[in-house]
Scaffold this motif. Structure first.
Motif, PDB file in Angstrom:
ATOM      1  N   ARG A  94       0.851  -1.234  -0.004  1.00  0.00           N
ATOM      2  CA  ARG A  94       0.241  -0.001   0.051  1.00  0.00           C
ATOM      3  C   ARG A  94       0.909   1.295   0.039  1.00  0.00           C
ATOM      4  N   GLY A  95       2.113   1.297   0.029  1.00  0.00           N
ATOM      5  CA  GLY A  95       2.977   2.195   0.058  1.00  0.00           C
ATOM      6  C   GLY A  95       2.843   2.970   1.482  1.00  0.00           C
ATOM      7  N   LEU A  96       2.567   2.538   2.611  1.00  0.00           N
ATOM      8  CA  LEU A  96       2.569   3.101   3.893  1.00  0.00           C
ATOM      9  C   LEU A  96       3.805   2.752   4.614  1.00  0.00           C
ATOM     10  N   PRO A  97       4.026   3.511   5.614  1.00  0.00           N
ATOM     11  CA  PRO A  97       5.077   3.052   6.692  1.00  0.00           C
ATOM     12  C   PRO A  97       5.013   1.890   7.236  1.00  0.00           C
ATOM     13  N   VAL A  98       6.010   1.048   7.394  1.00  0.00           N
ATOM     14  CA  VAL A  98       6.242  -0.350   7.629  1.00  0.00           C
ATOM     15  C   VAL A  98       6.476  -0.453   9.182  1.00  0.00           C
ATOM     16  N   HIS A  99       7.221   0.569   9.778  1.00  0.00           N
ATOM     17  CA  HIS A  99       7.705  -0.015  11.109  1.00  0.00           C
ATOM     18  C   HIS A  99       7.101   0.712  12.270  1.00  0.00           C
ATOM     19  N   GLY A 100       5.715   0.839  11.978  1.00  0.00           N
ATOM     20  CA  GLY A 100       4.825   1.306  13.066  1.00  0.00           C
ATOM     21  C   GLY A 100       4.563   2.906  13.293  1.00  0.00           C
ATOM     22  N   GLN A 101       5.180   3.658  12.419  1.00  0.00           N
ATOM     23  CA  GLN A 101       5.103   5.274  12.409  1.00  0.00           C
ATOM     24  C   GLN A 101       3.709   5.539  12.454  1.00  0.00           C
ATOM     25  N   ARG A 102       3.323   6.734  12.828  1.00  0.00           N
ATOM     26  CA  ARG A 102       1.856   7.366  12.587  1.00  0.00           C
ATOM     27  C   ARG A 102       1.629   7.971  11.334  1.00  0.00           C
ATOM     28  N   THR A 103       0.322   7.926  10.817  1.00  0.00           N
ATOM     29  CA  THR A 103       0.092   8.197   9.341  1.00  0.00           C
ATOM     30  C   THR A 103      -0.948   9.198   9.492  1.00  0.00           C
ATOM     31  N   HIS A 104      -1.664   9.752  10.856  1.00  0.00           N
ATOM     32  CA  HIS A 104      -2.558  10.533  10.693  1.00  0.00           C
ATOM     33  C   HIS A 104      -2.111  11.784  10.315  1.00  0.00           C
ATOM     34  N   THR A 105      -0.861  12.324  10.813  1.00  0.00           N
ATOM     35  CA  THR A 105      -0.131  13.175  10.264  1.00  0.00           C
ATOM     36  C   THR A 105       1.347  12.748   9.962  1.00  0.00           C
ATOM     37  N   ASN A 106       2.037  13.465   9.195  1.00  0.00           N
ATOM     38  CA  ASN A 106       3.499  12.953   8.784  1.00  0.00           C
ATOM     39  C   ASN A 106       3.391  11.896   7.830  1.00  0.00           C
ATOM     40  N   ALA A 107       4.261  11.135   7.509  1.00  0.00           N
ATOM     41  CA  ALA A 107       4.469   9.997   6.646  1.00  0.00           C
ATOM     42  C   ALA A 107       4.365  10.323   5.147  1.00  0.00           C
ATOM     43  N   ARG A 108       4.663  11.726   4.802  1.00  0.00           N
ATOM     44  CA  ARG A 108       4.528  12.109   3.525  1.00  0.00           C
ATOM     45  C   ARG A 108       5.318  11.621   2.783  1.00  0.00           C
ATOM     46  N   THR A 109       6.367  11.154   2.960  1.00  0.00           N
ATOM     47  CA  THR A 109       7.577  10.457   2.180  1.00  0.00           C
ATOM     48  C   THR A 109       7.264   9.237   1.613  1.00  0.00           C
ATOM     49  N   ARG A 110       6.576   8.480   2.356  1.00  0.00           N
ATOM     50  CA  ARG A 110       5.847   7.026   1.981  1.00  0.00           C
ATOM     51  C   ARG A 110       4.486   7.469   1.150  1.00  0.00           C
ATOM     52  N   LYS A 111       3.812   8.288   1.702  1.00  0.00           N
ATOM     53  CA  LYS A 111       2.283   8.430   1.190  1.00  0.00           C
ATOM     54  C   LYS A 111       2.251   9.256  -0.114  1.00  0.00           C
ATOM     55  N   GLY A 112       3.186  10.093  -0.417  1.00  0.00           N
ATOM     56  CA  GLY A 112       3.382  11.052  -1.371  1.00  0.00           C
ATOM     57  C   GLY A 112       2.726  12.295  -1.361  1.00  0.00           C
ATOM     58  N   LYS A 113       2.392  12.978  -2.087  1.00  0.00           N
ATOM     59  CA  LYS A 113       1.823  14.228  -1.994  1.00  0.00           C
ATOM     60  C   LYS A 113       0.532  14.328  -1.617  1.00  0.00           C
ATOM     61  N   ALA A 114      -0.119  15.263  -0.661  1.00  0.00           N
ATOM     62  CA  ALA A 114      -1.450  15.174  -0.159  1.00  0.00           C
ATOM     63  C   ALA A 114      -2.439  15.615  -1.154  1.00  0.00           C
ATOM     64  N   VAL A 115      -3.489  14.757  -1.057  1.00  0.00           N
ATOM     65  CA  VAL A 115      -4.532  15.097  -1.930  1.00  0.00           C
ATOM     66  C   VAL A 115      -5.737  15.685  -1.353  1.00  0.00           C
ATOM     67  N   ALA A 116      -6.253  16.699  -1.853  1.00  0.00           N
ATOM     68  CA  ALA A 116      -7.416  17.541  -1.385  1.00  0.00           C
ATOM     69  C   ALA A 116      -8.650  16.570  -1.443  1.00  0.00           C
ATOM     70  N   ILE A 117      -9.675  16.566  -0.619  1.00  0.00           N
ATOM     71  CA  ILE A 117     -10.773  15.802  -0.749  1.00  0.00           C
ATOM     72  C   ILE A 117     -12.008  17.063  -0.949  1.00  0.00           C
ATOM     73  N   ALA A 118     -12.445  16.514  -2.339  1.00  0.00           N
ATOM     74  CA  ALA A 118     -13.368  17.456  -2.871  1.00  0.00           C
ATOM     75  C   ALA A 118     -14.741  17.386  -2.088  1.00  0.00           C
ATOM     76  N   GLY A 119     -15.436  18.401  -1.885  1.00  0.00           N
ATOM     77  CA  GLY A 119     -16.644  18.529  -1.275  1.00  0.00           C
ATOM     78  C   GLY A 119     -16.621  18.491   0.006  1.00  0.00           C
ATOM     79  N   LYS A 120     -15.627  18.426   0.868  1.00  0.00           N
ATOM     80  CA  LYS A 120     -15.575  18.395   2.307  1.00  0.00           C
ATOM     81  C   LYS A 120     -15.298  19.757   2.811  1.00  0.00           C
ATOM     82  N   LYS A 121     -16.286  20.311   3.288  1.00  0.00           N
ATOM     83  CA  LYS A 121     -16.179  21.716   3.807  1.00  0.00           C
ATOM     84  C   LYS A 121     -16.431  21.447   5.248  1.00  0.00           C
ATOM     85  N   LYS A 122     -15.592  22.855   5.933  1.00  0.00           N
ATOM     86  CA  LYS A 122     -15.986  22.961   7.169  1.00  0.00           C
ATOM     87  C   LYS A 122     -17.310  23.353   7.693  1.00  0.00           C
TER      88      LYS A 122
END
Length: 125
Positions: A94-122
């Motif tokens: 899946r291209g995610l961190p393997v050694h138990g690191q958090r993925t909620h924030t960070n992990a951008r190296t493994r996950k790639g560039k952040a993708v905006a979610i369309a239609g999600k407004k505050k």
């Protein structure tokens, strides 16, 4: 320019540093090689004789797994994990961190560039 294990190593640097240009040789293994062949730490690659370069080449070929063989072995280990379907293999797939690191924030190296979610407004109250 000296060619060891299929890699052109820089001639104007110290032997200890230039050996690190070979994939699979880091500071410890470079020091080990220099100690085994009794090459002084301050010796530069352009000061090495052809005989010393040949000895370095033979020692690395005989005792260390470097470059293509090492890359192939690592790739096979990852492929084995993925084929087994174990947790680490799934994370690799899946291209995610393997050694138990958090993925909620960070992990951008493994996950790639952040993708905006369309239609999600505050929602404001």
């Amino acid at each position: 320019m000296a060619r060891i294990a299929g890699v052109n190593i820089p001639t104007n640097k110290r032997v200890l540093i230039s050996l690190r240009y070979i994939y699979g040789i880091g500071p410890t293994k470079a020091q080990e090689i220099c100690t085994k062949l009794s090459i002084p730490d301050d010796r530069r690659v352009n000061q090495l004789s052809d005989d010393e370069v040949l000895k370095i080449r033979q020692l690395i070929e005989a005792d260390y797994r470097v470059e293509g063989d090492l890359r192939r072995e690592i790739a096979m280990n990852i492929k084995r994990l993925m084929d087994l379907g174990c947790y680490r293999g799934l994370r690799h797939r899946r291209g995610l961190p393997v050694h138990g690191q958090r993925t909620h924030t960070n992990a951008r190296t493994r996950k790639g560039k952040a993708v905006a979610i369309a239609g999600k407004k505050k929602v404001t109250k």
